[in-house]
Design an enzyme around this catalytic site. Structure first.
Site, PDB file in Angstrom:
ATOM      1  N   GLU B 308       0.817  -1.376  -0.017  1.00  0.00           N
ATOM      2  CA  GLU B 308       0.051  -0.184   0.000  1.00  0.00           C
ATOM      3  C   GLU B 308       0.881   1.097  -0.052  1.00  0.00           C
ATOM      4  OE1 GLU B 308      -3.300  -0.813   2.736  1.00  0.00           O
ATOM      5  OE2 GLU B 308      -3.904   1.488   2.597  1.00  0.00           O
ATOM      6  N   GLU B 311       2.018   1.700  -3.311  1.00  0.00           N
ATOM      7  CA  GLU B 311       1.197   1.944  -4.442  1.00  0.00           C
ATOM      8  C   GLU B 311       0.971   3.657  -3.987  1.00  0.00           C
ATOM      9  OE1 GLU B 311      -2.736   0.444  -3.666  1.00  0.00           O
ATOM     10  OE2 GLU B 311      -3.806   1.489  -4.803  1.00  0.00           O
ATOM     11  N   CYS B 334      -8.048  -1.953   4.201  1.00  0.00           N
ATOM     12  CA  CYS B 334      -8.024  -3.240   4.921  1.00  0.00           C
ATOM     13  C   CYS B 334      -9.261  -3.424   5.940  1.00  0.00           C
ATOM     14  CB  CYS B 334      -6.828  -2.861   5.911  1.00  0.00           C
ATOM     15  SG  CYS B 334      -6.301  -1.521   6.616  1.00  0.00           S
ATOM     16  N   SER B 354      -7.203   2.007  -2.125  1.00  0.00           N
ATOM     17  CA  SER B 354      -5.924   1.402  -2.248  1.00  0.00           C
ATOM     18  C   SER B 354      -6.573   0.025  -2.787  1.00  0.00           C
ATOM     19  CB  SER B 354      -5.041   1.285  -0.890  1.00  0.00           C
ATOM     20  OG  SER B 354      -4.203   0.021  -1.213  1.00  0.00           O
ATOM     21  N   LYS B 393     -15.207  -9.357   7.936  1.00  0.00           N
ATOM     22  CA  LYS B 393     -14.399 -10.185   7.444  1.00  0.00           C
ATOM     23  C   LYS B 393     -14.960 -11.508   6.863  1.00  0.00           C
ATOM     24  CE  LYS B 393     -10.441  -8.042   7.977  1.00  0.00           C
ATOM     25  NZ  LYS B 393      -9.618  -7.564   6.989  1.00  0.00           N
ATOM     26  N   GLU B 396     -16.062 -10.427   3.565  1.00  0.00           N
ATOM     27  CA  GLU B 396     -14.845 -10.027   2.724  1.00  0.00           C
ATOM     28  C   GLU B 396     -14.215 -11.561   2.320  1.00  0.00           C
ATOM     29  OE1 GLU B 396     -11.303  -8.865   4.586  1.00  0.00           O
ATOM     30  OE2 GLU B 396     -10.705  -7.546   2.979  1.00  0.00           O
ATOM     31  N   GLU B 401     -14.370 -12.028  -5.830  1.00  0.00           N
ATOM     32  CA  GLU B 401     -13.247 -11.908  -6.470  1.00  0.00           C
ATOM     33  C   GLU B 401     -11.846 -12.354  -5.492  1.00  0.00           C
ATOM     34  OE1 GLU B 401     -15.420  -9.752  -5.386  1.00  0.00           O
ATOM     35  OE2 GLU B 401     -14.748  -7.915  -4.464  1.00  0.00           O
ATOM     36  N   CYS B 565      -9.795  -1.845  14.743  1.00  0.00           N
ATOM     37  CA  CYS B 565     -10.509  -3.102  14.833  1.00  0.00           C
ATOM     38  C   CYS B 565     -10.611  -3.520  16.331  1.00  0.00           C
ATOM     39  CB  CYS B 565      -9.182  -4.037  14.020  1.00  0.00           C
ATOM     40  SG  CYS B 565      -8.800  -3.468  12.664  1.00  0.00           S
TER      41      CYS B 565
END
Lengths: 399, 638
Positions: B308, B311, B334, B354, B393, B396, B401, B565
């Site tokens: 990241e 990037e 994230c 990102s 999560k 996710e 994908e 988190c």
């Protein structure tokens, strides 16, 4: 608008549109508040809060904006007197709002009109338009520099709870109709968070007469604690149901006489949320200090089954609780189930007594007036008609 | 309609204005209260509930929650106020005049008992079969108030179907007591607004738009509603049965990665005080349960920083030097709750997000490629579990994908609560476990990866590396002990500027092929911001939309959950600001105790770029495995 020939001592007495506005605008705000205080006018919606005190609190509040709201939700079962006022005497209601706006320092008035009264909307709006033409609404009203005021009408959507002033405000703001926490009260944090007076249609309708004729004149009628007159919506087992203007303090017997009710078993005073009065108490007077009412009088003849009457009321509350607070949402369901138990004869007196206790809790622990008054019918009917319900044709004997 | 201010919640549910003087210590700033004949003085506007707390009187509550605005709907907290006809809800009553209160009069006790009885009469289900058994606020109250029978009966059939359409949140509305904490969490705390009361009277229930299943509405899966539900009406979608099955299946190689936040919080499930880190005890427990390998998610967090960060540098380089059209500021990606939030609410800004996967998903991809190769295991036989503080999560890892290894990157997302239950089920008392280390080849990660767990942590981790790369100075020389304090703490939005100065360092080998030197950053000021909770994220997004100061930022960290988190929707219940504070302290303390505290110094990260991702960060292979794309979902649902 169809104009019925009504005659009455206060509200249904002679009045010409705009008369009181002109007189009020010649006076100072303090003078109007003084007259109002003298009159001892109390809220006609049922709770009986002194109108002058309410107005005074908003008049004294510091705020860039204030509001006067006319509560025309008229949702209490058995009440239809506001309909009569709005249809036949809109000048009283609207002039009262203008005077309120002037006195408390509001420039905006809102009528919260019961959804089912949508059919009046056009004629009421036409009426407001006519007032604007006559400069009874708009800018610098009747030449009073700096006093701008206008009224809009907004429709409710049929929830009973929206007659409760804070739920009404929530509804006006576009939210779900649910009562707010109080304190703070609308006079402090009302519509859009601004100081707001919410008055019943009938309260506002009394104001022009008080302004014209004075508080002394007003309190000639009625009792010491309940001054002036009251509109009663009379329905049920009588010859002449309808809207009556009578002085406060009229006894139930007198009223029954006037409306031609014979062989009456019970009178429900104050609608579904009111109390049920048996024959033995018909000498009680209709007044804030005795049998208080927002105007609903339902007459039940000798042949009526009081358990069915009660069942009907409770079904109403089960549906019309806004559902936010526990005592009202579930409490009414439990009371309603209790009535069904009695109907089927599947009850114990111990359980019925538990439900009565629950009713007492609902009266003190519910968030708003809806839940606080919904057990009234349950408690008063089971108490006053226990002979009929538990031993007579209404229910079967319990265990 | 006029302006309702910043609140999207119904006005009935926000604290109302009471005339509170600015100087609370001055005359008229306090008011005296008599609580059960004990006199105290409190600041004007204090609620009865707060005042009672001060004198050590506990008032039961259900709809009240420290994180949320006032509701005053359950009525369990009613008290007697002298001179008032009715009982008053102590959570919502602001004291503005001297009053006398009774908190335990016969009338109060009777009312509370009635309210509990009423709630129980409609609360479907038995405690044995409920995941909140032993940690249920309604159950506790029933116990405290000596409920020994159902006075007003007890419902014996569910009123609603369980909605388990969502990978993340399961709704069992038959257990709902209509306290509306979830509604307020969703609309007020998170400003998502998926849940609302529908219907009135006995038909009232909490529902979604058009009563659609949760999976079909714009829920971001953050699970904050679960953490605040007093009963078992909301829970996470629990995959532990499937995990047990995998563990019991000898042909399956079951690995687990553990994130830092569950490690800092799981002790709470075993009666330890909040903020007791269980990292190494957990490693042992997980092996005893039957996991074949235990990996540290922080390794992937370190990797995220490299990917990241690269990037970001590329975006800046393209914008400043090549004058290309580049989406800036770059947003972190994230937090899967935040990702779904932006996909729904600000799809036009997805280019700013990102492309780096979250640590969980990066790790998943590496486990089924790099690790499978190294260990000589067929990836088809690997079952990859992720212990996360998070309910999102779960969603996710099920995004279509997320299968760049050819397999599902991560098979199951497991919450802290579910993990604790598995450990208990295995008869293990976690606090008594001996300590052990993480398994190779990923081993122990840096402190930078660890602090991902707290709001501001990703940004701090990124800066620890970026600052060192660009200036050539040690991060420790710029920030004492490499602690970047302005990015810490629970302020909703944090903002920081880092002037680069005139001295720049050498471009690290890893990215040398992208950029020749740092000269183009001389004299520049790096602007970064941090937001936690989607309500705060929204504020920043609106500011960016209107071209405000955040639109000038280069890098912004967004976390969907309050506190980051560590306050995730899979963490132990209850959650309060104090508990979250303790968890953060544990995470930062563990970071300080580590030798390696910068992602780029993690030897295993260096190794993986040497041995596996040989073309470096943001290369073809890294893009294939470690980066992803997003879906323009929008706010309107079919």
């Amino acid at each position: 608008m169809e104009k019925k020939e009504r005659k009455g001592i206060v509200l249904f007495s002679e009045y010409k549109r705009g008369e009181a506005i002109k007189k009020a605008l010649e006076k100072s705000r303090e003078e109007i508040l003084f007259e109002l205080r003298e009159s001892k006018l109390k809220g006609r919606g049922g709770a009986g809060f002194p109108t002058a005190t309410k107005w005074n609190m908003v008049a004294a509040a510091k705020s860039d904006k204030k509001f006067i709201i006319c509560n025309a939700d008229e949702g209490e079962p058995g009440t239809f007197k506001d309909r009569a006022l709005l249809l036949e005497y809109p000048e009283l209601v609207f002039d009262g709002m203008v005077i309120a706006g002037y006195t408390i320092g509001a420039s905006e008035g809102i009528v919260y009109l019961r959804g089912e009264y949508e059919y009046m909307l056009k004629s009421l709006n036409d009426y407001l338009e006519a007032m604007r033409k006559d400069n009874l609404l708009g800018k610098n009203i009747v030449g009073k520099n700096g006093f701008d005021f206008d009224i809009t009408i907004r429709l409710g959507s049929g929830a009973y709870v929206c007659g409760e002033e804070t739920a009404l405000i929530e509804s006006l703001e576009g939210n779900r109709g649910e009562a707010r926490n109080r304190p703070p009260y609308p006079v402090n944090t009302g519509y859009m968070g601004k100081p707001t007076v919410v008055n019943n249609v009938e309260t506002l309708a009394a104001v022009p007469h008080i302004v014209l004729k004075g508080g002394e004149w007003f309190k000639k009628y009625g009792t010491d604690k309940s001054t002036g007159s009251k509109l009663f919506s009379v329905s049920g087992d009588c010859e002449r149901p309808g809207v009556y203007e009578l002085p406060w303090g009229t006894t139930i017997n007198e009223l029954l006489e006037i409306v031609g009710a014979k062989s009456v078993k019970a009178v429900q005073v104050g609608g579904a949320s009111g109390i049920c009065i048996p024959k033995s108490q018909f000498n009680r007077s209709l007044a804030y200090e005795d049998a208080a009412t927002g105007g609903s009088i339902m007459i039940f003849g000798e042949n009526r089954n009081m358990l069915h009457v009660l069942k009907n009321f409770m079904k109403f509350f089960v549906e019309e609780s806004c559902g936010q607070c526990t005592p009202c949402r579930i409490g009414n369901t439990k009371l309603s189930e209790g009535i069904e138990m009695i109907e089927k004869g599947e009850y114990t007196f111990a359980y019925i007594n538990k439900l009565k206790e629950l009713g007492q809790t609902m009266k003190v622990a519910s968030k708003c007036g809806l839940g606080q008054s919904s057990p009234n019918a349950f408690i008063s009917i089971l108490e006053n008609f226990k002979e009929e319900i538990f031993n007579g044709n209404g229910g079967r004997n319990g265990k | 309609m006029g302006n309702k201010g910043d609140f999207r919640v119904p006005v009935s549910q926000v604290p109302h204005s009471v005339p509170i003087p600015e100087d609370i210590t001055g005359i008229g700033g306090t008011v005296s209260v008599e609580i059960n004949e004990k006199k105290i003085s409190v600041p004007l506007g204090t609620t009865i509930l707060e005042a009672c707390k001060k004198v050590g009187i506990s008032i039961p509550t259900l709809c009240h929650h420290d994180d949320l605005c006032i509701a005053g709907v359950c009525r369990i907290c009613v008290v007697e106020v002298e001179g008032m006809r009715t009982l008053q809800a102590s959570c919502s009553f602001p004291i503005t005049t001297p009053i006398k209160i009774k908190t335990s009069s016969p009338m109060v006790r009777k009312a509370r008992r009635h309210i509990i009885d009423l709630l129980l009469s409609e609360h479907y289900g038995e405690c044995y079969t409920c995941f909140r058994n032993g940690n249920c606020e309604l159950q506790n109250l029933a116990k405290e108030y000596g409920v020994d029978s159902y006075t007003f009966g007890h419902i014996d059939k569910p009123r609603f179907e369980v909605d388990n359409s969502s990978y993340s949140v399961v709704r069992d509305m038959s257990k709902c007591i209509l306290c509306k904490r979830c509604v307020r969490t969703c609309i007020d705390l998170q400003e998502v607004g998926v849940l609302e009361a529908i219907g009135r009277g006995d038909k009232t229930h909490i529902g979604t738009f058009l009563e659609k299943p949760l999976a079909d509405v714009i829920c971001i899966n953050c699970g904050q509603c679960i953490n605040r539900c007093p009963t078992g009406a909301l829970r996470a979608n629990d995959p532990s049965d499937a995990i047990w099955e995998a563990i019991d299946e000898p042909t399956k190689h079951v690995v687990i990665q553990t994130a830092p936040s569950p490690r800092a919080a799981i002790g709470e499930e075993f009666g330890l005080p909040a903020g007791t880190s269980m990292t190494r005890e957990l490693n042992t427990a997980l092996r005893r349960i039957g996991f074949d390998k235990v990996f540290d998610t922080n390794f992937a967090a370190d990797l995220t920083i490299i990917e990241e960060g690269t990037e970001l540098i590329l975006r800046l380089y393209n914008a400043l030097v090549k004058k290309g059209k580049v989406a800036l500021p770059q947003f972190t990606s994230c937090s899967p709750g935040w990702v779904k939030f932006i996909e729904h609410y600000y799809p036009e800004y997805l280019d700013n997000l990102s492309s780096a996967k979250s640590p969980q998903q990066m790790f998943g991809a590496l486990i089924k490629t790099f690790y499978a190769q190294q260990a000589g295991i067929d990836p088809a036989n690997i079952v990859s579990v992720a212990l996360m503080p998070c309910s999102a999560k779960k969603f996710e890892c099920n995004r279509p994908e997320m299968n760049s290894s050819g397999y599902k990157d991560v098979d199951y997302g497991l919450t802290t609560r579910e993990m604790a239950r598995m450990i208990k089920e295995a008869g293990i008392n976690l606090p008594e476990m001996p300590k052990s280390d993480f398994d190779s080849p990923f081993g122990e990660a840096s402190g930078a990866g660890l602090i991902f767990g707290a709001t501001g942590g990703v940004m701090e981790a990124a800066l620890r590396s970026v600052v060192e790369f660009v200036t050539g100075n040690k991060t420790e020389d710029i920030f004492e002990r490499a602690n970047i304090i302005p990015l810490r703490g629970f302020e909703g939005i944090k903002y920081m500027e880092i002037p680069i100065g005139d001295k720049v360092g050498r471009v690290p080998d890893l990215i040398k092929h992208f950029i020749p030197d740092w000269n183009w950053l001389k004299g520049a000021t790096l602007k970064v911001a941090v937001a936690h909770g989607t309500a705060n994220a929204k504020k920043i997004m609106e500011d960016i939309k209107s071209g405000g100061k955040f639109s000038e930022c280069h890098f912004i960290e967004f976390m969907a959950c309050p506190g980051g988190c560590l306050g995730g929707g899979g963490q132990p219940i209850p959650t309060t600001p104090e508990i979250r504070m303790k968890r953060a302290e544990a995470i930062y303390a563990e970071d300080e105790s580590l030798e390696i505290r910068k992602s780029h110094e993690n030897p295993n990260v260096i190794r993986i770029y040497k041995e596996f991702l040989r073309e470096g960060p943001c290369s073809h292979l890294s893009h294939k495995l470690l980066h992803t794309h997003y879906v323009k979902r929008g706010r309107y649902i079919a």
